[in-house]
Design a protein around this motif. Structure first.
Motif, PDB file in Angstrom:
ATOM      1  N   GLU A 171      18.285  26.132   7.346  1.00 34.06           N
ATOM      2  CA  GLU A 171      17.514  27.287   7.844  1.00 34.06           C
ATOM      3  C   GLU A 171      16.083  27.279   7.341  1.00 34.06           C
ATOM      4  OE1 GLU A 171      20.727  30.801   7.342  1.00 34.06           O
ATOM      5  OE2 GLU A 171      20.249  29.680   5.508  1.00 34.06           O
ATOM      6  N   ALA A 172      15.779  26.395   6.402  1.00 34.01           N
ATOM      7  CA  ALA A 172      14.432  26.367   5.819  1.00 34.01           C
ATOM      8  C   ALA A 172      14.154  24.962   5.311  1.00 34.01           C
ATOM      9  CB  ALA A 172      14.340  27.361   4.670  1.00 34.01           C
ATOM     10  N   MET A 173      12.868  24.655   5.091  1.00 35.26           N
ATOM     11  CA  MET A 173      12.535  23.333   4.533  1.00 35.26           C
ATOM     12  C   MET A 173      11.167  23.367   3.858  1.00 35.26           C
ATOM     13  SD  MET A 173      11.646  21.064   7.933  1.00 35.26           S
ATOM     14  CE  MET A 173      10.486  21.620   9.177  1.00 35.26           C
ATOM     15  N   VAL A 174      10.964  22.387   2.984  1.00 35.06           N
ATOM     16  CA  VAL A 174       9.638  22.129   2.431  1.00 35.06           C
ATOM     17  C   VAL A 174       9.224  20.771   2.963  1.00 35.06           C
ATOM     18  CG1 VAL A 174       8.411  21.459   0.334  1.00 35.06           C
ATOM     19  CG2 VAL A 174       9.782  23.533   0.335  1.00 35.06           C
ATOM     20  N   THR A 175       8.124  20.728   3.676  1.00 30.28           N
ATOM     21  CA  THR A 175       7.578  19.450   4.142  1.00 30.28           C
ATOM     22  C   THR A 175       6.118  19.657   4.538  1.00 30.28           C
ATOM     23  OG1 THR A 175       7.959  17.515   5.571  1.00 30.28           O
ATOM     24  CG2 THR A 175       8.390  19.656   6.556  1.00 30.28           C
ATOM     25  N   SER A 176       5.489  18.609   5.074  1.00 28.95           N
ATOM     26  CA  SER A 176       4.065  18.696   5.406  1.00 28.95           C
ATOM     27  C   SER A 176       3.852  19.393   6.757  1.00 28.95           C
ATOM     28  CB  SER A 176       3.497  17.287   5.501  1.00 28.95           C
ATOM     29  OG  SER A 176       4.254  16.537   6.421  1.00 28.95           O
ATOM     30  N   PRO A 177       2.610  19.847   7.022  1.00 30.14           N
ATOM     31  CA  PRO A 177       2.282  20.332   8.358  1.00 30.14           C
ATOM     32  C   PRO A 177       2.531  19.227   9.386  1.00 30.14           C
ATOM     33  CG  PRO A 177       0.437  20.662   6.847  1.00 30.14           C
ATOM     34  CD  PRO A 177       1.497  19.944   6.076  1.00 30.14           C
ATOM     35  N   TYR A 221       5.215  29.613   8.152  1.00 29.33           N
ATOM     36  CA  TYR A 221       4.835  28.464   7.326  1.00 29.33           C
ATOM     37  C   TYR A 221       4.007  28.998   6.166  1.00 29.33           C
ATOM     38  CZ  TYR A 221       2.542  24.224   5.706  1.00 29.33           C
ATOM     39  OH  TYR A 221       2.081  23.199   4.911  1.00 29.33           O
ATOM     40  N   THR A 222       4.521  28.883   4.958  1.00 34.29           N
ATOM     41  CA  THR A 222       3.798  29.355   3.784  1.00 34.29           C
ATOM     42  C   THR A 222       3.179  28.149   3.080  1.00 34.29           C
ATOM     43  OG1 THR A 222       5.447  31.105   3.622  1.00 34.29           O
ATOM     44  CG2 THR A 222       3.980  30.848   1.737  1.00 34.29           C
ATOM     45  N   ASP A 223       1.849  28.211   2.965  1.00 37.65           N
ATOM     46  CA  ASP A 223       1.071  27.049   2.535  1.00 37.65           C
ATOM     47  C   ASP A 223       1.061  26.944   1.000  1.00 37.65           C
ATOM     48  OD1 ASP A 223      -0.655  24.939   2.649  1.00 37.65           O
ATOM     49  OD2 ASP A 223      -2.446  26.155   3.049  1.00 37.65           O
ATOM     50  N   ILE A 224       2.187  26.526   0.434  1.00 31.97           N
ATOM     51  CA  ILE A 224       2.293  26.543  -1.042  1.00 31.97           C
ATOM     52  C   ILE A 224       1.679  25.290  -1.691  1.00 31.97           C
ATOM     53  CG2 ILE A 224       4.311  28.085  -1.148  1.00 31.97           C
ATOM     54  CD1 ILE A 224       6.085  25.569  -1.497  1.00 31.97           C
ATOM     55  N   GLN A 225       1.348  24.265  -0.912  1.00 30.98           N
ATOM     56  CA  GLN A 225       0.711  23.043  -1.446  1.00 30.98           C
ATOM     57  C   GLN A 225       1.364  22.590  -2.754  1.00 30.98           C
ATOM     58  OE1 GLN A 225      -3.576  23.511  -1.385  1.00 30.98           O
ATOM     59  NE2 GLN A 225      -3.505  24.551   0.579  1.00 30.98           N
ATOM     60  N   PHE A 254       0.830  -1.202   0.000  1.00 35.48           N
ATOM     61  CA  PHE A 254       0.000   0.000   0.000  1.00 35.48           C
ATOM     62  C   PHE A 254       0.862   1.248   0.000  1.00 35.48           C
ATOM     63  CE2 PHE A 254       0.343  -1.420   4.448  1.00 35.48           C
ATOM     64  CZ  PHE A 254       0.634  -0.270   5.164  1.00 35.48           C
ATOM     65  N   SER A 255       0.252   2.335  -0.429  1.00 39.07           N
ATOM     66  CA  SER A 255       0.976   3.599  -0.516  1.00 39.07           C
ATOM     67  C   SER A 255       0.064   4.721  -0.035  1.00 39.07           C
ATOM     68  CB  SER A 255       1.405   3.824  -1.972  1.00 39.07           C
ATOM     69  OG  SER A 255       2.184   4.989  -2.078  1.00 39.07           O
ATOM     70  N   VAL A 256       0.628   5.617   0.756  1.00 38.52           N
ATOM     71  CA  VAL A 256      -0.154   6.676   1.405  1.00 38.52           C
ATOM     72  C   VAL A 256       0.583   8.005   1.268  1.00 38.52           C
ATOM     73  CG1 VAL A 256      -0.994   7.480   3.672  1.00 38.52           C
ATOM     74  CG2 VAL A 256      -1.152   5.042   3.086  1.00 38.52           C
ATOM     75  N   PRO A 257      -0.121   9.070   0.901  1.00 33.23           N
ATOM     76  CA  PRO A 257       0.564  10.358   0.729  1.00 33.23           C
ATOM     77  C   PRO A 257       0.739  11.122   2.044  1.00 33.23           C
ATOM     78  CG  PRO A 257      -1.744  10.617   0.194  1.00 33.23           C
ATOM     79  CD  PRO A 257      -1.555   9.156   0.572  1.00 33.23           C
ATOM     80  N   TRP A 258       1.733  11.969   2.063  1.00 32.75           N
ATOM     81  CA  TRP A 258       1.875  12.990   3.094  1.00 32.75           C
ATOM     82  C   TRP A 258       0.943  14.143   2.734  1.00 32.75           C
ATOM     83  CZ3 TRP A 258       5.017  12.466   7.360  1.00 32.75           C
ATOM     84  CH2 TRP A 258       5.956  11.436   7.331  1.00 32.75           C
ATOM     85  N   PRO A 259       0.550  14.965   3.710  1.00 33.40           N
ATOM     86  CA  PRO A 259      -0.228  16.157   3.362  1.00 33.40           C
ATOM     87  C   PRO A 259       0.556  17.061   2.404  1.00 33.40           C
ATOM     88  CG  PRO A 259      -0.337  15.731   5.724  1.00 33.40           C
ATOM     89  CD  PRO A 259       0.696  14.788   5.170  1.00 33.40           C
ATOM     90  N   PRO A 260      -0.152  17.984   1.741  1.00 31.87           N
ATOM     91  CA  PRO A 260       0.510  18.900   0.793  1.00 31.87           C
ATOM     92  C   PRO A 260       1.713  19.584   1.439  1.00 31.87           C
ATOM     93  CG  PRO A 260      -1.863  19.208   0.758  1.00 31.87           C
ATOM     94  CD  PRO A 260      -1.584  18.235   1.855  1.00 31.87           C
ATOM     95  N   GLN A 261       2.754  19.715   0.647  1.00 32.33           N
ATOM     96  CA  GLN A 261       4.026  20.227   1.155  1.00 32.33           C
ATOM     97  C   GLN A 261       4.055  21.754   1.167  1.00 32.33           C
ATOM     98  OE1 GLN A 261       6.765  17.514   1.780  1.00 32.33           O
ATOM     99  NE2 GLN A 261       4.663  16.816   2.135  1.00 32.33           N
ATOM    100  N   GLY A 262       4.478  22.304   2.312  1.00 32.90           N
ATOM    101  CA  GLY A 262       4.569  23.760   2.466  1.00 32.90           C
ATOM    102  C   GLY A 262       5.979  24.196   2.858  1.00 32.90           C
ATOM    103  N   LEU A 263       6.132  25.500   2.953  1.00 33.57           N
ATOM    104  CA  LEU A 263       7.461  26.095   3.100  1.00 33.57           C
ATOM    105  C   LEU A 263       7.673  26.653   4.511  1.00 33.57           C
ATOM    106  CD1 LEU A 263      10.045  27.213   1.647  1.00 33.57           C
ATOM    107  CD2 LEU A 263       8.632  29.149   0.894  1.00 33.57           C
TER     108      LEU A 263
END
Ligand code: PCA
Length: 327
Positions: A203-209, A224-228, A141-150
């Motif tokens: 100093e920064a990252m893109v990942t899920s909430p 946290y910038t919600d760039i999805q 099975f495969s499951v997504p992470w929530p939309p990625q933000g900054l």
């Protein structure tokens, strides 16, 4: 020579006999996973393991070794492939160096919400299954992470604001994205995020909430910038050899539980998005809706990357896009 043959066939007879007895014997599967226990993916896998244990009356027990404790994340796939463990979880797009199709879910802005992610997985799944099959692996099975933000230490209004920032990456695609926005990427696994920030490696990252909240991002960033930007997936794979050793009834239990885990995991992921974004806010992070200018800049880079991805992904990539975009 003749004696040898007779002996062998006798032995084979004994083996068959033993095999029949073995079917009822309990098995334990060690399962390495990359993320900490209190991650919804790991919790979903724990529920999967419980279901399998219950439905087989304890005949198949899955022991989860979370947070890269048994094998480091980049080694998990090969540990399953090499037969060191029968089953494991990893971040699917880590395999994009083997075939770009594995990395489709990390292409910036190709699929940016759950419906699109679902269609993308439907298009990707048969190809991923065929590719893994050639390596003796079967996806469960495969499951997504929530939309990625900054996540950053200051407000980001345009792509130019990211220039020169030391940036945490988790796969080759994100590394490329970071390079294209003028940042300086470094690979860091989830359990090491807090330390990488506190020691100034990043100093920064893109990942899920989800990963931001679990890492207590408020200890080291402010915005946290919600760039999805995309919804990357984890995948659970089993070695076909280990699977074949199970009797038919147990195999069916594993497949049923896997199906249920995929459905449950997608639901858990959706719930995480709002819940964990709220936790970021509660802990003082400024949650920002991205400016039109920032989004335009990021999407331009994403479009450029998709063109290159298409060129590298060959017939399989073209097939994937045809199915995905036809939906
Ligand atoms: N968390 C994992 C993968 C994507 C995500 O949301 C990470 O940051 O490595």
């Amino acid at each position: 020579m003749k004696i040898g043959r007779v002996l062998l066939s006798t032995l084979a007879g004994v083996t068959v006999g033993l095999g029949i007895n073995c079917i009822a014997m309990a098995a334990t599967w060690d399962m390495p996973t990359p993320y900490p226990d209190k991650t919804f993916h790991t919790e979903n896998i724990a529920a999967f393991a419980n279901e399998v244990a219950e439905a087989t009356g304890g005949e198949l027990k899955i022991n989860i070794h979370s947070a890269g404790s048994l094998f480091k994340h980049p080694e998990i796939k090969n540990a399953v492939r090499g037969g060191q463990v029968p089953i494991g979880e990893f971040f699917l797009s880590l395999l994009s160096n083997e075939n770009p199709v594995f990395g489709a879910d990390s292409q910036p802005f190709l699929a940016t919400n759950y419906d699109e992610a679902k269609s993308l997985w439907e298009a990707q799944r048969p190809i991923v299954t065929t590719l893994l099959d050639k390596e003796g692996l079967m996806p469960l099975f495969s499951v997504p992470w929530p939309p990625q933000g900054l996540y950053t230490k200051k407000e980001i209004k345009t792509v130019a604001d990211l220039k020169g920032i030391k940036f945490r990456a988790y796969n080759a695609t994100l590394e490329l994205f970071a390079n294209k926005i003028g940042a300086a990427p470094t690979q860091v696994e989830v359990p090491d995020i807090p330390q990488a920030f506190t020691t100034g490696r990043v100093e920064a990252m893109v990942t899920s909430p989800s990963t931001g909240a679990n890492s207590k991002a408020w200890d080291f960033v402010t915005h946290y910038t919600d760039i999805q930007a995309w919804l990357p997936k984890n995948i659970v794979v089993v070695s076909k050899k280990a699977f074949r050793k199970l009797d038919k009834k147990t195999q069916d239990v594993v497949l049923e539980a896997a199906k249920a885990a995929e459905v449950r995991g997608w639901e858990m992921s959706k719930k995480e998005t709002a819940e964990k974004t709220a936790i970021l806010k509660e802990n003082g992070i400024v949650v920002v809706t991205p400016s039109a200018e920032l989004m335009a800049g990021l999407k331009e880079i994403g479009a450029e990357m998709t063109v290159d991805w298409k060129a590298s992904a060959g017939a399989e990539g073209a097939e994937l896009l045809k199915v995905y975009q036809g939906k």
